[in-house]
Design a protein around this motif. Structure first.
Motif, short mmCIF file in Angstrom:
data_model
loop_
_atom_site.label_atom_id
_atom_site.label_comp_id
_atom_site.label_asym_id
_atom_site.label_seq_id
_atom_site.Cartn_x
_atom_site.Cartn_y
_atom_site.Cartn_z
N SER A 255 0.84 -1.19 0.00
CA SER A 255 0.00 0.00 0.00
C SER A 255 0.88 1.25 0.00
CB SER A 255 -0.90 0.02 1.24
OG SER A 255 -0.09 0.16 2.38
N ALA A 256 0.26 2.37 -0.35
CA ALA A 256 0.98 3.65 -0.33
C ALA A 256 1.40 3.99 1.11
CB ALA A 256 0.11 4.75 -0.91
N SER A 257 0.57 3.60 2.07
CA SER A 257 0.91 3.86 3.47
C SER A 257 2.21 3.17 3.85
CB SER A 257 -0.19 3.34 4.41
OG SER A 257 -1.47 3.67 3.95
N GLU A 258 2.35 1.93 3.40
CA GLU A 258 3.58 1.18 3.67
C GLU A 258 4.78 1.84 3.00
OE1 GLU A 258 1.79 -2.90 2.92
OE2 GLU A 258 3.92 -3.36 3.13
N VAL B 50 7.72 11.21 -2.69
CA VAL B 50 6.56 11.70 -3.44
C VAL B 50 5.45 10.66 -3.41
CG1 VAL B 50 5.72 12.46 -5.69
CG2 VAL B 50 8.02 13.11 -4.94
N ASP B 51 4.31 11.06 -2.88
CA ASP B 51 3.13 10.20 -2.79
C ASP B 51 2.15 10.61 -3.88
OD1 ASP B 51 0.77 8.89 -2.18
OD2 ASP B 51 0.48 9.86 -0.23
N ALA B 52 2.02 9.76 -4.90
CA ALA B 52 1.08 10.03 -5.99
C ALA B 52 0.10 8.87 -6.09
CB ALA B 52 1.84 10.21 -7.30
N PHE C 92 3.25 5.21 -6.32
CA PHE C 92 1.82 5.33 -6.64
C PHE C 92 1.20 3.95 -6.67
CE2 PHE C 92 0.61 4.02 -10.98
CZ PHE C 92 1.85 3.71 -11.53
N ASN C 93 -0.14 3.93 -6.72
CA ASN C 93 -0.86 2.67 -6.61
C ASN C 93 -1.47 2.23 -7.93
OD1 ASN C 93 -0.40 2.51 -3.87
ND2 ASN C 93 -2.43 3.25 -3.27
N PRO C 94 -0.82 1.33 -8.66
CA PRO C 94 -1.52 0.73 -9.81
C PRO C 94 -2.82 0.05 -9.36
CG PRO C 94 0.83 0.23 -9.92
CD PRO C 94 0.58 0.89 -8.59
N HIS C 95 -2.91 -0.27 -8.06
CA HIS C 95 -4.16 -0.88 -7.58
C HIS C 95 -5.28 0.14 -7.39
CE1 HIS C 95 -2.63 -0.51 -3.15
NE2 HIS C 95 -3.61 0.34 -3.28
N LYS C 96 -4.97 1.40 -7.61
CA LYS C 96 -6.07 2.37 -7.62
C LYS C 96 -6.62 2.57 -9.04
CE LYS C 96 -5.95 5.14 -3.47
NZ LYS C 96 -5.24 6.15 -2.68
N TRP C 97 -5.76 2.95 -9.95
CA TRP C 97 -6.31 3.47 -11.22
C TRP C 97 -5.67 2.84 -12.45
CZ3 TRP C 97 -6.24 9.37 -12.84
CH2 TRP C 97 -7.31 9.61 -13.69
C1 PLP Z 1 -5.29 6.43 -1.27
C2 PLP Z 1 -4.16 7.26 -0.85
C3 PLP Z 1 -3.22 6.79 0.08
C4 PLP Z 1 -3.37 5.49 0.80
O1 PLP Z 1 -3.22 4.41 -0.05
P1 PLP Z 1 -3.06 2.92 0.53
O2 PLP Z 1 -2.44 2.19 -0.60
O3 PLP Z 1 -4.44 2.47 0.85
O4 PLP Z 1 -2.21 3.00 1.73
C5 PLP Z 1 -2.12 7.58 0.35
N1 PLP Z 1 -1.96 8.77 -0.24
C6 PLP Z 1 -2.85 9.28 -1.10
C7 PLP Z 1 -2.61 10.63 -1.73
C8 PLP Z 1 -3.99 8.53 -1.44
O5 PLP Z 1 -4.89 9.04 -2.29
#
Ligand code: PLP
Length: 480
Positions: free
Chosen positions: A147-150, A270-272, A299-304
């Motif tokens: 996850s992005a948190s990790e 950088v958190d994207a 960034f999270n490929p698991h989001k978008w």
């Molecule tokens: C969704 C989001 C997170 C958290 O993502 P996880 O993968 O669930 O930890 C962190 N930062 C931003 C900007 C987000 O939109």
């Protein structure tokens, strides 16, 4: 279950899943259940004698589905999207079958090597600076986190260790505790709550920098805080910049960060998480400009990006920053190639030991969509959010609350927070669509996020008609 039953049941399950996805639009997006609904529906303890697969399948519609929020319904517009695609689901099935725990190269070479190559593929799709890639045998590289948190936590812990080592090298009498007391990390006041949690878990102060009128963190505000804290004897060591904030998808100014982050002593992460996927489109890539000054990017490929949860892509410029912070080598995890310099042991890059074969999902998705297919997917979502934005703008009772850049629209009724709270309450109790709110400064705002893989213009139009009807009710009730 023997193999022949697995063959039969597996095919039935695929049919169930396909029917679920095909019919999801007909299901109420948000469930009717109350807390504790489930326990009375199932036995108090596990069965002594086995149940049949039939029994279980029959219980899915009876017990599980009534309590499911249908995140992949085209009427789900809450939070941010979570990815779902058939290629990723099939790859996950294979991941389950191989069932390896890829903590080191030797623990399953394909698991490690495909991950390294997929992170390079993805990095190239985003045009990440070469310093983050592995292929040129440089110092950088990518890793899949859960996850992005990790990813934020891993970056903060690595930066913390690096700062402690640097300060102790200069002043050997300093204890770790004495240093930690003075370390300060920074992020915008619009950063995700996981950033603040990383500070809590990492045992360091985290300060929120006031964002500007566009909800962006600016170099000047950060500089002010850095100077004030340095003068007070504190030790700034870590900055998180957000590209695409969760509240309103605003972008911190990365290009300015160069001034703040003197390479010697400040780590820039950088958190994207959400917005990162859009950077595969040339027309959105400029939003990532300045990433070359960052130490880590995520960034999270698991989001978008159509890769089902979990798949959070993190790159670092110096892999030794991670391995230097987290490396331990007990005998049972050692292997003969580990010091060859030719392989990666991803266990040194993350908090847990175990890791799944998650790169299979990326491989399947990237190959079956192609970069063009993925770009088309992002563009369609962005277009739909602009369509919704223009509907809102056509209605003088409403206002748009933040610039619409990607797939999120922040909007509200002109007027009090109370009337907007009532509108959201109306929307989420009607359960035809699902939204979540946010606060921008002291304003209560509704977030409309384009989420589903199958959402079309017609769904957005219907959602807007529905919102308008409920708004009329709320405004009428207010006048009475
Ligand atoms: C969704 C989001 C997170 C958290 O993502 P996880 O993968 O669930 O930890 C962190 N930062 C931003 C900007 C987000 O939109």
């Amino acid at each position: 279950m023997n193999t022949s039953e697995f063959r039969r049941r597996g095919k039935e399950m695929v049919d169930y899943v396909a029917n679920y996805m095909e019919g999801i639009e007909g299901r109420q997006v948000y469930p009717d259940v109350e807390p504790g609904y489930l326990r009375p529906l199932i036995p108090d303890s596990a069965p002594q004698e086995p149940d049949t697969f039939e029994d279980i399948i029959n219980d899915i519609e009876k017990i599980i589905m009534p309590g499911v929020t249908h995140w992949h319904s085209p009427y789900f517009f809450a939070y941010f999207p979570t990815a779902s695609s058939y290629p990723a689901m099939l790859a996950d099935m294979l991941c389950g079958a191989i069932g390896c725990i890829g903590f080191s190269w030797a623990a399953s070479p394909a698991c490690t090597e495909l991950e390294t190559v997929m992170m390079d593929w993805l990095g190239k799709m985003l045009e990440l600076p070469k310093a983050f890639l592995t292929e040129n045998a440089g110092e950088g590289g990518g890793v899949i986190q859960g996850s992005a948190s990790e990813a934020t936590l891993v970056a903060l812990l690595a930066a913390r260790t690096k700062a402690i080592h640097r300060l102790q090298a200069a002043s050997p009498e300093l204890t770790q505790a004495a240093i930690m007391e003075k370390l300060v990390a920074y992020s915008s006041d619009q950063a995700h709550s996981s950033v603040e949690r990383a500070g809590l878990i990492g045992g360091v102060k985290l300060k929120a920098i006031p964002s500007d009128g566009n909800f962006a963190m600016r170099a000047s505000a950060l500089q002010e805080a850095l100077e004030r804290d340095r003068a007070a004897g504190l030790i700034p060591f870590f900055v998180v910049a957000t590209l695409g904030t969760t509240t309103c998808c605003s972008f911190d100014n990365l290009l300015e960060k160069k001034k703040n982050c003197n390479k010697e002593d400040m780590w820039l992460h950088v958190d994207a998480a959400y917005a990162g996927s859009a950077f595969i489109c040339p027309e959105f890539r400029h939003l990532l400009n300045g990433v070359e000054v960052a130490d880590s990017f995520n960034f999270n490929p698991h989001k978008w990006l159509l890769v089902n949860f979990d798949c959070s892509a993190m790159w670092v410029k110096k892999r030794s920053d991670l391995t230097g912070a987290f490396r331990l080598d007990p005998t049972y995890l050692k292997h003969s190639h580990q010091d060859s310099g030719l392989i990666t042991d991803y266990r040194h890059w993350q908090i847990p030991l175990g890791r799944r074969f998650r790169s299979l999902k990326m491989w399947f998705v990237f190959r079956m969509y192609g970069v063009k297919g993925l770009q088309a997917y992002i563009r369609k979502h962005v277009q739909l959010s602009h369509e919704f934005e223009s509907l809102v703008l056509q209605d003088p009772r409403f206002e748009i609350c933040a610039e619409v850049t990607l797939g999120l629209v922040c909007f509200r009724l002109k007027g009090s927070n109370k009337v907007n709270e009532a509108l959201l309450q109306g929307i989420n109790s009607a359960k035809k669509i699902h939204l979540v709110p946010c606060h921008l400064r002291d304003k209560f705002v509704l977030r409309f996020a384009i989420c589903s893989r199958t959402v079309e213009s017609a769904h957005v139009q219907r959602a807007w008609e529905h919102i308008k009807e409920l708004a009329a009710d709320v405004l009428r009730a207010e006048r009475e």
